[in-house]
Design an enzyme around this catalytic site. Structure first.
Site, PDB file in Angstrom:
ATOM      1  N   ASP A 164       0.847  -1.213   0.000  1.00 46.57           N
ATOM      2  CA  ASP A 164       0.000   0.000   0.000  1.00 46.57           C
ATOM      3  C   ASP A 164       0.875   1.253   0.000  1.00 46.57           C
ATOM      4  O   ASP A 164       0.699   2.161   0.798  1.00 46.57           O
ATOM      5  CB  ASP A 164      -0.897   0.035   1.245  1.00 46.57           C
ATOM      6  CG  ASP A 164      -1.842  -1.152   1.290  1.00 46.57           C
ATOM      7  OD1 ASP A 164      -2.033  -1.781   0.241  1.00 46.57           O
ATOM      8  OD2 ASP A 164      -2.383  -1.439   2.351  1.00 46.57           O
ATOM      9  N   ARG A 220      -6.213   1.053  -5.011  1.00 42.75           N
ATOM     10  CA  ARG A 220      -7.517   1.051  -4.368  1.00 42.75           C
ATOM     11  C   ARG A 220      -7.813   2.478  -3.917  1.00 42.75           C
ATOM     12  O   ARG A 220      -6.899   3.251  -3.629  1.00 42.75           O
ATOM     13  CB  ARG A 220      -7.589   0.057  -3.221  1.00 42.75           C
ATOM     14  CG  ARG A 220      -6.504   0.152  -2.166  1.00 42.75           C
ATOM     15  CD  ARG A 220      -6.624  -1.032  -1.213  1.00 42.75           C
ATOM     16  NE  ARG A 220      -5.673  -0.976  -0.116  1.00 42.75           N
ATOM     17  CZ  ARG A 220      -5.593  -1.898   0.838  1.00 42.75           C
ATOM     18  NH1 ARG A 220      -6.425  -2.934   0.824  1.00 42.75           N
ATOM     19  NH2 ARG A 220      -4.703  -1.808   1.807  1.00 42.75           N
ATOM     20  N   TRP A 222      -8.500   5.535  -1.906  1.00 39.11           N
ATOM     21  CA  TRP A 222      -8.565   6.223  -0.621  1.00 39.11           C
ATOM     22  C   TRP A 222      -9.620   7.319  -0.695  1.00 39.11           C
ATOM     23  O   TRP A 222     -10.356   7.561   0.260  1.00 39.11           O
ATOM     24  CB  TRP A 222      -7.184   6.770  -0.272  1.00 39.11           C
ATOM     25  CG  TRP A 222      -7.065   7.312   1.116  1.00 39.11           C
ATOM     26  CD1 TRP A 222      -7.948   7.161   2.147  1.00 39.11           C
ATOM     27  CD2 TRP A 222      -5.994   8.092   1.648  1.00 39.11           C
ATOM     28  NE1 TRP A 222      -7.495   7.792   3.280  1.00 39.11           N
ATOM     29  CE2 TRP A 222      -6.295   8.375   2.995  1.00 39.11           C
ATOM     30  CE3 TRP A 222      -4.798   8.586   1.120  1.00 39.11           C
ATOM     31  CZ2 TRP A 222      -5.455   9.131   3.814  1.00 39.11           C
ATOM     32  CZ3 TRP A 222      -3.953   9.317   1.929  1.00 39.11           C
ATOM     33  CH2 TRP A 222      -4.281   9.589   3.269  1.00 39.11           C
TER      34      TRP A 222
END
Length: 323
Positions: A164, A220, A222
């Site tokens: 991440d 992904r 946020w």
């Protein structure tokens, strides 16, 4: 106190080829033994380029470039022998090894790492100033490695590695970078934080190499309008075939902008990609293939070729002797 764009613009250096030289050397042969001490010596709201030359070594420091000190360059000789390291975890704005809050910052040939480990957020680099550029740097941690926070940023030939690991709401171009994920399962390369399509922010990856030890998503969201584009990138089999993850919120599938253009390698096969990601046309991709998105032509600069002391005396970058 942050320096406004108006104030900084009024004090832009008139000579972009000449910089004040400050040397950092742990052996005692430089102006300072610590990088933070060299930064602290730069006057607030300075109106000249400052080039801080860092001799090879491992510098165990937690460093901040304050918002009122623009136009600083930190330069090593090569990233493998010029290492800035710390080990802190916790809140993302407090844990970074290096925090760049000033505008017009440049980092060259250095490694920035947070060695805290795998048990929590441990940011290596936070970039919250406008117009920041990094060349041939290694940015290393595990979780939440690079807080690409706000502003316009450029990364060239840099290596980042973690899970991440690139997150924030900057407008950034990553060119010819190696992104290596340490995630064994279900990690993500990016977590971009754009909250509205009206914001001109997002992460663009141009000609990058993406590898990993396990399995990772490309990104992904946020933010609800998260924007990430990969162009001309090599993707290894470490990329999960679906490519993108909605982070458990299906509503974001309608508002994110996740695109790919002419990528290649086993991880670039789009046959199993999620339906809400985009295979960009040439016209759609055009805006992501140049530095125009970050306005780079107006602020990216070549390294200085002349150096001087604060007194004005000319010096050589590789010698303490006056020219």
């Amino acid at each position: 106190m942050a320096v406004s764009n108006t104030t900084t613009a009024a004090k832009d250096p008139t000579d972009m080829s000449t910089a004040i030289l400050i040397r950092v050397d742990q052996t005692g042969k430089g102006d300072f033994g610590k990088i933070q001490d060299a930064i602290d010596s730069v006057p607030s709201n300075n109106s000249e380029l400052v080039f801080i030359s860092i001799k090879p070594g491992t510098y165990r420091e937690k460093i901040v470039v304050p918002a009122d000190k623009p136009f600083i360059t930190l330069s090593g000789t090569k990233s493998s022998d010029t290492i800035i390291t710390w080990n802190d975890s916790g809140e993302i704005f407090a844990s970074p090894t290096l925090s760049v809050l000033a505008s017009d910052f440049v980092g060259r040939y250095i490694t920035i790492q947070n060695t805290y480990g795998t048990s929590g957020k441990a940011v290596a680099l936070r970039v919250s100033g406008d117009r920041a550029a990094f060349y041939s740097c290694k940015i290393l941690s595990y979780q939440d490695t690079l807080l690409d926070d706000v502003g316009k940023h450029y990364f060239n030939n840099c290596i980042e590695g973690a899970i991440d690991f690139i997150f924030g709401n900057a407008a950034s171009l990553y060119e010819k970078c190696h992104l290596h994920s340490l995630s064994e399962r279900d990690g993500a390369i990016t977590a971009q934080h754009r909250v509205s399509s009206a914001e001109n922010t997002g992460f663009t990856f141009l000609g990058c190499n993406i590898t990993g030890v396990g399995a990772s998503f490309l990104g992904r969201p946020w933010g609800a309008s998260s924007r990430v584009v990969f162009t001309y990138c090599h993707m290894s089999s470490a990329i999960i075939p679906q490519g993108w993850n909605d982070w458990g919120d299906e509503t974001k599938q309608r508002s994110v902008y996740y695109g790919e253009y002419k990528c290649y390698g086993p991880g670039a096969n789009r046959s199993k990609r999620v339906g809400w990601s985009r295979s960009l046309t040439s016209d759609e991709a055009a805006q992501f293939l140049t530095k125009d998105m970050i306005g780079g032509k107006n602020w990216l600069r070549d390294p200085p070729i002349h150096f001087k002391r604060a007194s004005g005396a000319l010096v050589s970058l590789n010698s303490d002797e006056n020219e």
